[in-house]
Scaffold this active site. Structure first.
Site, PDB file in Angstrom:
ATOM      1  N   ARG A  72      41.208  41.829  30.438  1.00 15.71           N
ATOM      2  CA  ARG A  72      40.997  42.731  31.572  1.00 15.71           C
ATOM      3  C   ARG A  72      39.913  43.770  31.245  1.00 15.71           C
ATOM      4  NH1 ARG A  72      45.934  44.195  34.127  1.00 15.71           N
ATOM      5  NH2 ARG A  72      44.657  45.659  35.285  1.00 15.71           N
ATOM      6  N   GLN A 103      44.337  54.386  42.075  1.00 13.67           N
ATOM      7  CA  GLN A 103      45.366  53.594  41.380  1.00 13.67           C
ATOM      8  C   GLN A 103      44.701  52.671  40.361  1.00 13.67           C
ATOM      9  OE1 GLN A 103      48.493  51.863  44.194  1.00 13.67           O
ATOM     10  NE2 GLN A 103      46.943  52.541  45.636  1.00 13.67           N
ATOM     11  N   VAL A 105      42.581  51.169  37.187  1.00 11.07           N
ATOM     12  CA  VAL A 105      42.530  51.497  35.764  1.00 11.07           C
ATOM     13  C   VAL A 105      41.180  51.082  35.167  1.00 11.07           C
ATOM     14  CG1 VAL A 105      45.038  51.331  35.490  1.00 11.07           C
ATOM     15  CG2 VAL A 105      43.636  49.281  35.138  1.00 11.07           C
ATOM     16  N   HIS A 121      47.488  55.585  37.750  1.00  9.58           N
ATOM     17  CA  HIS A 121      48.085  54.500  36.961  1.00  9.58           C
ATOM     18  C   HIS A 121      47.422  54.332  35.597  1.00  9.58           C
ATOM     19  CE1 HIS A 121      49.687  52.493  40.934  1.00  9.58           C
ATOM     20  NE2 HIS A 121      50.379  53.564  40.576  1.00  9.58           N
ATOM     21  N   CYS A 129      50.248  54.345  20.906  1.00  9.09           N
ATOM     22  CA  CYS A 129      51.351  53.734  20.144  1.00  9.09           C
ATOM     23  C   CYS A 129      52.673  53.999  20.873  1.00  9.09           C
ATOM     24  CB  CYS A 129      51.367  54.358  18.749  1.00  9.09           C
ATOM     25  SG  CYS A 129      52.883  54.003  17.839  1.00  9.09           S
ATOM     26  N   ASN A 216      39.759  48.694  54.872  1.00  3.73           N
ATOM     27  CA  ASN A 216      40.376  47.526  54.237  1.00  3.73           C
ATOM     28  C   ASN A 216      39.904  46.282  54.979  1.00  3.73           C
ATOM     29  OD1 ASN A 216      42.370  45.598  53.134  1.00  3.73           O
ATOM     30  ND2 ASN A 216      43.535  47.415  52.537  1.00  3.73           N
ATOM     31  N   GLU A 218      41.941  44.105  55.904  1.00  4.49           N
ATOM     32  CA  GLU A 218      43.027  43.842  56.865  1.00  4.49           C
ATOM     33  C   GLU A 218      43.871  45.104  56.995  1.00  4.49           C
ATOM     34  OE1 GLU A 218      44.846  40.590  54.744  1.00  4.49           O
ATOM     35  OE2 GLU A 218      46.147  41.967  53.625  1.00  4.49           O
TER      36      GLU A 218
HETATM   37  C1  BJW Z   1      39.459  45.213  50.191  1.00  2.00           C
HETATM   38  C2  BJW Z   1      38.414  44.496  49.679  1.00  2.00           C
HETATM   39  C3  BJW Z   1      37.154  45.009  49.968  1.00  2.00           C
HETATM   40  C4  BJW Z   1      40.139  43.462  49.062  1.00  2.00           C
HETATM   41  N1  BJW Z   1      37.071  46.100  50.710  1.00  2.00           N
HETATM   42  N2  BJW Z   1      39.449  46.291  50.901  1.00  2.00           N
HETATM   43  C5  BJW Z   1      60.771  53.284  46.252  1.00  2.00           C
HETATM   44  C6  BJW Z   1      61.383  52.152  46.798  1.00  2.00           C
HETATM   45  C7  BJW Z   1      61.362  50.941  46.123  1.00  2.00           C
HETATM   46  C8  BJW Z   1      60.712  50.815  44.906  1.00  2.00           C
HETATM   47  C9  BJW Z   1      60.105  51.926  44.396  1.00  2.00           C
HETATM   48  C10 BJW Z   1      60.134  53.138  45.060  1.00  2.00           C
HETATM   49  N3  BJW Z   1      59.458  54.042  44.311  1.00  2.00           N
HETATM   50  C11 BJW Z   1      59.011  53.435  43.221  1.00  2.00           C
HETATM   51  C12 BJW Z   1      59.414  52.144  43.245  1.00  2.00           C
HETATM   52  C13 BJW Z   1      59.198  51.118  42.205  1.00  2.00           C
HETATM   53  C14 BJW Z   1      57.766  50.701  42.054  1.00  2.00           C
HETATM   54  C15 BJW Z   1      57.191  50.161  43.376  1.00  2.00           C
HETATM   55  O1  BJW Z   1      56.388  50.754  44.047  1.00  2.00           O
HETATM   56  N4  BJW Z   1      57.571  48.959  43.708  1.00  2.00           N
HETATM   57  C16 BJW Z   1      57.065  48.326  44.927  1.00  2.00           C
HETATM   58  C17 BJW Z   1      56.556  46.945  44.593  1.00  2.00           C
HETATM   59  C18 BJW Z   1      58.110  48.410  45.979  1.00  2.00           C
HETATM   60  N5  BJW Z   1      56.931  51.798  41.571  1.00  2.00           N
HETATM   61  C19 BJW Z   1      56.939  52.146  40.317  1.00  2.00           C
HETATM   62  O2  BJW Z   1      57.660  51.590  39.492  1.00  2.00           O
HETATM   63  C20 BJW Z   1      56.040  53.288  39.896  1.00  2.00           C
HETATM   64  N6  BJW Z   1      56.779  54.222  39.132  1.00  2.00           N
HETATM   65  C21 BJW Z   1      57.638  55.077  39.675  1.00  2.00           C
HETATM   66  O3  BJW Z   1      57.756  55.200  40.882  1.00  2.00           O
HETATM   67  O4  BJW Z   1      58.364  55.821  38.754  1.00  2.00           O
HETATM   68  C22 BJW Z   1      59.537  56.485  39.218  1.00  2.00           C
HETATM   69  C23 BJW Z   1      60.599  55.426  39.435  1.00  2.00           C
HETATM   70  C24 BJW Z   1      60.932  54.567  38.417  1.00  2.00           C
HETATM   71  C25 BJW Z   1      61.883  53.578  38.623  1.00  2.00           C
HETATM   72  C26 BJW Z   1      62.482  53.427  39.888  1.00  2.00           C
HETATM   73  C27 BJW Z   1      62.120  54.297  40.914  1.00  2.00           C
HETATM   74  C28 BJW Z   1      61.169  55.310  40.689  1.00  2.00           C
HETATM   75  C29 BJW Z   1      54.951  52.773  38.991  1.00  2.00           C
HETATM   76  C30 BJW Z   1      54.008  51.852  39.674  1.00  2.00           C
HETATM   77  C31 BJW Z   1      53.005  51.294  38.670  1.00  2.00           C
HETATM   78  C32 BJW Z   1      52.103  50.246  39.276  1.00  2.00           C
HETATM   79  N7  BJW Z   1      51.384  49.585  38.224  1.00  2.00           N
HETATM   80  C33 BJW Z   1      50.379  48.603  38.545  1.00  2.00           C
HETATM   81  C34 BJW Z   1      49.838  47.992  37.221  1.00  2.00           C
HETATM   82  C35 BJW Z   1      48.901  48.958  36.515  1.00  2.00           C
HETATM   83  C36 BJW Z   1      48.450  48.429  35.195  1.00  2.00           C
HETATM   84  C37 BJW Z   1      47.604  47.200  35.326  1.00  2.00           C
HETATM   85  O5  BJW Z   1      46.502  47.274  35.892  1.00  2.00           O
HETATM   86  O6  BJW Z   1      48.054  46.139  34.882  1.00  2.00           O
HETATM   87  O7  BJW Z   1      49.319  49.214  39.277  1.00  2.00           O
HETATM   88  S1  BJW Z   1      50.963  47.335  39.647  1.00  2.00           S
HETATM   89  C38 BJW Z   1      49.447  47.173  40.548  1.00  2.00           C
HETATM   90  O8  BJW Z   1      49.659  47.569  41.912  1.00  2.00           O
HETATM   91  C39 BJW Z   1      48.501  48.213  39.937  1.00  2.00           C
HETATM   92  C40 BJW Z   1      47.837  48.767  41.151  1.00  2.00           C
HETATM   93  O9  BJW Z   1      47.297  50.045  40.873  1.00  2.00           O
HETATM   94  C41 BJW Z   1      48.935  48.781  42.164  1.00  2.00           C
HETATM   95  C42 BJW Z   1      48.468  48.832  43.590  1.00  2.00           C
HETATM   96  O10 BJW Z   1      47.756  47.693  43.935  1.00  2.00           O
HETATM   97  P1  BJW Z   1      46.536  47.813  44.974  1.00  2.00           P
HETATM   98  O11 BJW Z   1      45.474  48.637  44.364  1.00  2.00           O
HETATM   99  O12 BJW Z   1      47.041  48.233  46.289  1.00  2.00           O
HETATM  100  O13 BJW Z   1      45.977  46.309  44.990  1.00  2.00           O
HETATM  101  P2  BJW Z   1      46.427  45.054  45.890  1.00  2.00           P
HETATM  102  O14 BJW Z   1      45.911  43.833  45.235  1.00  2.00           O
HETATM  103  O15 BJW Z   1      47.872  45.097  46.179  1.00  2.00           O
HETATM  104  O16 BJW Z   1      45.670  45.274  47.274  1.00  2.00           O
HETATM  105  C43 BJW Z   1      44.253  45.161  47.380  1.00  2.00           C
HETATM  106  C44 BJW Z   1      43.863  45.576  48.784  1.00  2.00           C
HETATM  107  O17 BJW Z   1      42.459  45.643  48.859  1.00  2.00           O
HETATM  108  C45 BJW Z   1      44.337  44.596  49.866  1.00  2.00           C
HETATM  109  O18 BJW Z   1      44.915  45.343  50.930  1.00  2.00           O
HETATM  110  C46 BJW Z   1      43.046  43.917  50.342  1.00  2.00           C
HETATM  111  O19 BJW Z   1      43.048  43.587  51.711  1.00  2.00           O
HETATM  112  C47 BJW Z   1      42.031  44.991  50.047  1.00  2.00           C
HETATM  113  N8  BJW Z   1      40.686  44.516  49.771  1.00  2.00           N
HETATM  114  N9  BJW Z   1      38.950  43.380  48.972  1.00  2.00           N
HETATM  115  C48 BJW Z   1      38.188  46.724  51.159  1.00  2.00           C
HETATM  116  N10 BJW Z   1      36.065  44.356  49.533  1.00  2.00           N
HETATM  117 ZN    ZN Z   2      52.377  55.159  15.889  1.00  4.44          ZN
END
Ligand code: BJW
Ligand code: ZN
Length: 254
Positions: A72, A103, A105, A121, A129, A216, A218
């Site tokens: 990555r 969001q 990285v 994020h 570590c 976006n 969509e």
């Molecule tokens: C274009 C385009 C172009 C394409 N032009 N547009 C409440 C209810 C239920 C669950 C939860 C809740 N609160 C928290 C949670 C749990 C969880 C969560 O949200 N789960 C859901 C799945 C429901 N959240 C967490 O665990 C977070 N922590 C937290 O809340 O701590 C407190 C807590 C803990 C435990 C329980 C409850 C609370 C942490 C979230 C961490 C997310 N991590 C990741 C990985 C990062 C590391 C890595 O890179 O590997 O972050 S997951 C991944 O998703 C990454 C992203 O930042 C994140 C968001 O994704 P993003 O950016 O939206 O990408 P896509 O692919 O989903 O969308 C792309 C978009 O672009 C699309 O819409 C396309 O159409 C568009 N697009 N090309 C314009 N050219």
């Molecule tokens: Zn250490």
């Protein structure tokens, strides 16, 4: 009537705004060649999120996750900021209070030259570590039979990113929600609006009176709760929008 995909209201609001926040997700970096998470061909279609993006998965198979992040990081290092990232740098220069909340990285906002960035994020360019929490060097290669460990305490080295179930960096989330109180206009760019708490920020801004538009390909999960969806690739829409705001601002001065 213009053919622009965005409304005159959005342009006028941006031209008058004192506080603007742009919240970005993986979509803004898609045109730099970095796969999104949930779109077809995105990261999750090759790997299941539960396999790789939580701490249990890391502890079960640290070598796989360490190798995945090396790959990555290589992709991000070889990518360049695109016209969407650059347009936000221009917009920052035109607004008195301007923040990018990302969001992502991949570090591309920083490399484009945005100054005021909140990373929700984490950032691929840092490791730490898991035991002593000290920052650790980035490595360029991990073979299939080695583990990257801490030089001080031998703990496992992980990327400084936020996995599911982990808390976001406290300062980042506190600062981000504080901005939602005073923001005049918020742009939500290239995020599916699924992951929380990031997805709650635009809703908070809107309930505090901000004009909130998403850009976006969509309508996202939260799109129906916002003021406007601008359909189109951010690398095209953002430069055009920023130019329209510049023109509107010049008209205000005259
Ligand atoms: C274009 C385009 C172009 C394409 N032009 N547009 C409440 C209810 C239920 C669950 C939860 C809740 N609160 C928290 C949670 C749990 C969880 C969560 O949200 N789960 C859901 C799945 C429901 N959240 C967490 O665990 C977070 N922590 C937290 O809340 O701590 C407190 C807590 C803990 C435990 C329980 C409850 C609370 C942490 C979230 C961490 C997310 N991590 C990741 C990985 C990062 C590391 C890595 O890179 O590997 O972050 S997951 C991944 O998703 C990454 C992203 O930042 C994140 C968001 O994704 P993003 O950016 O939206 O990408 P896509 O692919 O989903 O969308 C792309 C978009 O672009 C699309 O819409 C396309 O159409 C568009 N697009 N090309 C314009 N050219
Ligand atoms: Zn250490």
């Amino acid at each position: 009537m213009s053919n622009a995909p965005y409304s005159d209201t959005l342009v006028d609001r941006l031209a008058c705004a004192e506080c603007v926040v742009v919240s970005t997700g993986a979509g803004i970096s898609a045109e730099s060649g970095i796969a999104t998470f949930r779109d077809p061909g995105g990261i999750w279609t090759q790997f299941k999120p539960e396999e790789l993006s939580n701490v249990d998965a890391f502890l079960r198979n640290p070598n796989l996750v360490q190798r995945w992040f090396v790959e990555r990081r290589r992709i991000a290092d070889n990518a360049a900021p695109n016209a969407g990232h650059r347009a936000l740098v221009e917009l920052e220069a035109m607004v008195s209070e301007f923040t990018v909340i990302t969001q992502n990285v991949d570090d591309l906002h920083c490399r484009a030259g945005s100054k005021n960035i909140i990373e929700l994020h984490g950032n691929l360019t840092r490791n730490y570590c898991i035991d002593c929490k000290e920052p650790a060097d980035i490595v360029d290669e991990v073979s299939e039979d080695t583990l990257v460990t801490c030089a001080t305490c031998s703990g496992l080295i992980r990327p400084d990113v936020v996995w599911f179930g982990e808390m976001l960096p406290e300062k980042a989330i506190v600062d981000a929600f504080a901005l939602m109180v005073n923001v005049d206009v918020m742009l939500v760019v290239g995020t599916s609006g699924i992951v929380r708490p990031a997805a709650d920020l635009p809703l908070s801004a809107r309930s505090n009176g901000a004009y909130v538009a998403e850009i976006n390909l969509e309508v996202s999960e939260i799109g129906h709760l916002l003021d406007e969806t601008v359909l189109g690739p951010s690398g095209t829409v953002l430069p055009s929008l920023v130019e329209a705001v510049r023109t509107a601002k010049e008209a205000l001065i005259e």
